[in-house]
Design a protein around this motif. Sequence first.
Motif, PDB file in Angstrom:
ATOM      1  N   THR A  14     -35.805 -38.403  19.929  1.00  0.00           N
ATOM      2  CA  THR A  14     -35.055 -37.448  19.114  1.00  0.00           C
ATOM      3  C   THR A  14     -34.337 -36.438  20.005  1.00  0.00           C
ATOM      4  OG1 THR A  14     -36.595 -37.662  17.269  1.00  0.00           O
ATOM      5  CG2 THR A  14     -35.238 -35.683  17.331  1.00  0.00           C
ATOM      6  N   GLY A  15     -33.050 -36.243  19.721  1.00  0.00           N
ATOM      7  CA  GLY A  15     -32.246 -35.309  20.488  1.00  0.00           C
ATOM      8  C   GLY A  15     -31.480 -35.924  21.634  1.00  0.00           C
ATOM      9  N   ASP A  16     -31.813 -37.162  21.979  1.00  0.00           N
ATOM     10  CA  ASP A  16     -31.125 -37.843  23.080  1.00  0.00           C
ATOM     11  C   ASP A  16     -29.737 -38.329  22.664  1.00  0.00           C
ATOM     12  OD1 ASP A  16     -34.018 -39.456  24.679  1.00  0.00           O
ATOM     13  OD2 ASP A  16     -33.228 -37.395  24.759  1.00  0.00           O
ATOM     14  N   SER A  17     -29.033 -38.896  23.624  1.00  0.00           N
ATOM     15  CA  SER A  17     -27.683 -39.406  23.392  1.00  0.00           C
ATOM     16  C   SER A  17     -27.572 -40.852  23.849  1.00  0.00           C
ATOM     17  CB  SER A  17     -26.649 -38.565  24.159  1.00  0.00           C
ATOM     18  OG  SER A  17     -26.643 -37.224  23.708  1.00  0.00           O
ATOM     19  N   PHE A  68     -21.616 -37.479  16.211  1.00  0.00           N
ATOM     20  CA  PHE A  68     -21.059 -38.720  16.736  1.00  0.00           C
ATOM     21  C   PHE A  68     -19.559 -38.545  16.961  1.00  0.00           C
ATOM     22  CE2 PHE A  68     -24.320 -41.851  14.643  1.00  0.00           C
ATOM     23  CZ  PHE A  68     -25.351 -41.126  15.208  1.00  0.00           C
ATOM     24  N   THR A  69     -19.048 -39.223  17.973  1.00  0.00           N
ATOM     25  CA  THR A  69     -17.616 -39.188  18.270  1.00  0.00           C
ATOM     26  C   THR A  69     -17.124 -40.599  18.543  1.00  0.00           C
ATOM     27  OG1 THR A  69     -17.819 -36.978  19.249  1.00  0.00           O
ATOM     28  CG2 THR A  69     -15.819 -38.226  19.733  1.00  0.00           C
ATOM     29  N   ILE A  70     -16.094 -41.005  17.829  1.00  0.00           N
ATOM     30  CA  ILE A  70     -15.487 -42.312  18.045  1.00  0.00           C
ATOM     31  C   ILE A  70     -14.229 -42.143  18.874  1.00  0.00           C
ATOM     32  CG2 ILE A  70     -14.128 -42.266  15.908  1.00  0.00           C
ATOM     33  CD1 ILE A  70     -14.722 -45.309  15.651  1.00  0.00           C
ATOM     34  N   SER A  71     -14.005 -43.071  19.781  1.00  0.00           N
ATOM     35  CA  SER A  71     -12.803 -43.032  20.615  1.00  0.00           C
ATOM     36  C   SER A  71     -12.447 -44.468  20.988  1.00  0.00           C
ATOM     37  CB  SER A  71     -13.036 -42.185  21.872  1.00  0.00           C
ATOM     38  OG  SER A  71     -14.080 -42.734  22.665  1.00  0.00           O
ATOM     39  N   ARG A  72     -11.270 -44.641  21.535  1.00  0.00           N
ATOM     40  CA  ARG A  72     -10.883 -45.986  21.963  1.00  0.00           C
ATOM     41  C   ARG A  72      -9.965 -45.905  23.170  1.00  0.00           C
ATOM     42  NH1 ARG A  72      -8.199 -48.832  17.002  1.00  0.00           N
ATOM     43  NH2 ARG A  72      -7.934 -50.571  18.469  1.00  0.00           N
ATOM     44  N   ASP A  73     -10.022 -46.961  23.959  1.00  0.00           N
ATOM     45  CA  ASP A  73      -9.145 -47.129  25.108  1.00  0.00           C
ATOM     46  C   ASP A  73      -8.457 -48.470  24.921  1.00  0.00           C
ATOM     47  OD1 ASP A  73      -7.947 -47.596  27.551  1.00  0.00           O
ATOM     48  OD2 ASP A  73      -9.607 -46.793  28.717  1.00  0.00           O
ATOM     49  N   ASN A  74      -7.254 -48.434  24.406  1.00  0.00           N
ATOM     50  CA  ASN A  74      -6.557 -49.688  24.103  1.00  0.00           C
ATOM     51  C   ASN A  74      -6.218 -50.480  25.363  1.00  0.00           C
ATOM     52  OD1 ASN A  74      -6.669 -49.489  21.295  1.00  0.00           O
ATOM     53  ND2 ASN A  74      -4.784 -48.281  21.206  1.00  0.00           N
ATOM     54  N   ALA A  75      -6.082 -49.805  26.476  1.00  0.00           N
ATOM     55  CA  ALA A  75      -5.809 -50.517  27.737  1.00  0.00           C
ATOM     56  C   ALA A  75      -6.999 -51.378  28.138  1.00  0.00           C
ATOM     57  CB  ALA A  75      -5.479 -49.521  28.835  1.00  0.00           C
ATOM     58  N   LYS A  76      -8.189 -50.961  27.727  1.00  0.00           N
ATOM     59  CA  LYS A  76      -9.407 -51.713  28.029  1.00  0.00           C
ATOM     60  C   LYS A  76      -9.901 -52.511  26.829  1.00  0.00           C
ATOM     61  CE  LYS A  76     -11.056 -48.477  31.560  1.00  0.00           C
ATOM     62  NZ  LYS A  76     -12.182 -47.588  31.989  1.00  0.00           N
ATOM     63  N   ASN A  77      -9.156 -52.466  25.721  1.00  0.00           N
ATOM     64  CA  ASN A  77      -9.583 -53.168  24.499  1.00  0.00           C
ATOM     65  C   ASN A  77     -11.008 -52.785  24.101  1.00  0.00           C
ATOM     66  OD1 ASN A  77      -7.155 -54.437  24.180  1.00  0.00           O
ATOM     67  ND2 ASN A  77      -7.961 -56.514  24.283  1.00  0.00           N
ATOM     68  N   VAL A  79     -13.607 -49.838  22.084  1.00  0.00           N
ATOM     69  CA  VAL A  79     -13.855 -48.674  21.233  1.00  0.00           C
ATOM     70  C   VAL A  79     -15.262 -48.173  21.532  1.00  0.00           C
ATOM     71  CG1 VAL A  79     -14.141 -47.868  18.865  1.00  0.00           C
ATOM     72  CG2 VAL A  79     -12.268 -49.420  19.443  1.00  0.00           C
ATOM     73  N   TYR A  80     -15.405 -46.863  21.572  1.00  0.00           N
ATOM     74  CA  TYR A  80     -16.684 -46.249  21.908  1.00  0.00           C
ATOM     75  C   TYR A  80     -17.212 -45.433  20.729  1.00  0.00           C
ATOM     76  CZ  TYR A  80     -14.847 -47.240  26.554  1.00  0.00           C
ATOM     77  OH  TYR A  80     -14.317 -47.858  27.654  1.00  0.00           O
ATOM     78  N   LEU A  81     -18.521 -45.322  20.678  1.00  0.00           N
ATOM     79  CA  LEU A  81     -19.155 -44.409  19.729  1.00  0.00           C
ATOM     80  C   LEU A  81     -20.190 -43.617  20.510  1.00  0.00           C
ATOM     81  CD1 LEU A  81     -19.242 -43.528  16.738  1.00  0.00           C
ATOM     82  CD2 LEU A  81     -21.205 -45.062  16.473  1.00  0.00           C
ATOM     83  N   GLN A  82     -19.906 -42.341  20.703  1.00  0.00           N
ATOM     84  CA  GLN A  82     -20.831 -41.443  21.378  1.00  0.00           C
ATOM     85  C   GLN A  82     -21.793 -40.870  20.347  1.00  0.00           C
ATOM     86  OE1 GLN A  82     -21.057 -40.653  24.750  1.00  0.00           O
ATOM     87  NE2 GLN A  82     -22.895 -39.487  24.200  1.00  0.00           N
ATOM     88  N   LEU A  83     -23.074 -41.086  20.560  1.00  0.00           N
ATOM     89  CA  LEU A  83     -24.103 -40.627  19.636  1.00  0.00           C
ATOM     90  C   LEU A  83     -24.885 -39.500  20.308  1.00  0.00           C
ATOM     91  CD1 LEU A  83     -23.501 -43.719  19.009  1.00  0.00           C
ATOM     92  CD2 LEU A  83     -25.785 -43.802  18.056  1.00  0.00           C
ATOM     93  N   ASN A  84     -24.765 -38.298  19.791  1.00  0.00           N
ATOM     94  CA  ASN A  84     -25.493 -37.146  20.316  1.00  0.00           C
ATOM     95  C   ASN A  84     -26.489 -36.628  19.278  1.00  0.00           C
ATOM     96  OD1 ASN A  84     -23.917 -37.211  22.685  1.00  0.00           O
ATOM     97  ND2 ASN A  84     -22.396 -35.808  21.821  1.00  0.00           N
ATOM     98  N   SER A  85     -27.450 -35.860  19.754  1.00  0.00           N
ATOM     99  CA  SER A  85     -28.450 -35.247  18.870  1.00  0.00           C
ATOM    100  C   SER A  85     -29.051 -36.271  17.918  1.00  0.00           C
ATOM    101  CB  SER A  85     -27.812 -34.102  18.075  1.00  0.00           C
ATOM    102  OG  SER A  85     -27.264 -33.133  18.941  1.00  0.00           O
ATOM    103  N   LEU A  86     -29.487 -37.381  18.478  1.00  0.00           N
ATOM    104  CA  LEU A  86     -29.985 -38.488  17.652  1.00  0.00           C
ATOM    105  C   LEU A  86     -31.250 -38.106  16.896  1.00  0.00           C
ATOM    106  CD1 LEU A  86     -29.157 -41.391  20.056  1.00  0.00           C
ATOM    107  CD2 LEU A  86     -28.444 -41.263  17.660  1.00  0.00           C
ATOM    108  N   LYS A  87     -31.372 -38.653  15.706  1.00  0.00           N
ATOM    109  CA  LYS A  87     -32.504 -38.416  14.823  1.00  0.00           C
ATOM    110  C   LYS A  87     -33.163 -39.756  14.491  1.00  0.00           C
ATOM    111  CE  LYS A  87     -29.820 -34.765  12.545  1.00  0.00           C
ATOM    112  NZ  LYS A  87     -29.282 -34.297  11.241  1.00  0.00           N
ATOM    113  N   PRO A  88     -34.427 -39.732  14.106  1.00  0.00           N
ATOM    114  CA  PRO A  88     -35.079 -40.995  13.720  1.00  0.00           C
ATOM    115  C   PRO A  88     -34.334 -41.732  12.608  1.00  0.00           C
ATOM    116  CG  PRO A  88     -36.731 -39.304  14.059  1.00  0.00           C
ATOM    117  CD  PRO A  88     -35.398 -38.617  14.158  1.00  0.00           C
ATOM    118  N   GLU A  89     -33.698 -41.011  11.714  1.00  0.00           N
ATOM    119  CA  GLU A  89     -32.956 -41.662  10.631  1.00  0.00           C
ATOM    120  C   GLU A  89     -31.678 -42.339  11.102  1.00  0.00           C
ATOM    121  OE1 GLU A  89     -34.073 -38.485  10.728  1.00  0.00           O
ATOM    122  OE2 GLU A  89     -32.658 -37.118   9.733  1.00  0.00           O
TER     123      GLU A  89
END
Length: 123
Positions: A14-17, A68-77, A79-89
């Motif tokens: 919990t709380g990790d990324s 959470f933050t979604i981003s993409r790098d089309n040059a690399k084809n 898409v990323y999803l950064q997950l912060n402050s993770l919870k058990p749910e």
Amino acid sequence: QVQLEESGGGLVQTGDSLRLSCAASGRTFSSYVVGWFRQAPGKEREFVAAISGSVTSTYYDDSVKGRFTISRDNAKNTVYLQLNSLKPEDTAIYYCAARSRTYSEYHLAYDYWGQGTQVTVSS
């Protein structure tokens, strides 16, 4: 045709990324909306976030907004999803998906899917 492959899942506390990646094949990937969905045991697949092909628009479910933050790098084809402050749910299999039309939160509206990556958050 687009092929998707997720990576980056794991077991955290919990709380990790974590940062999930969705690597895609296909020359026209930049024209696709990409969404992240998740499915916990015994529950329906639910929308998490999406990003437009041009990267100008992002969308989030209220349950992850601000964490959470979604981003993409089309040059690399990719898409990323950064997950912060993770919870058990947040524990679920996370899938990325692509569609060639406008953004949707409805999982059946997406044409292409990856195999998923497991995210487990311990308390």
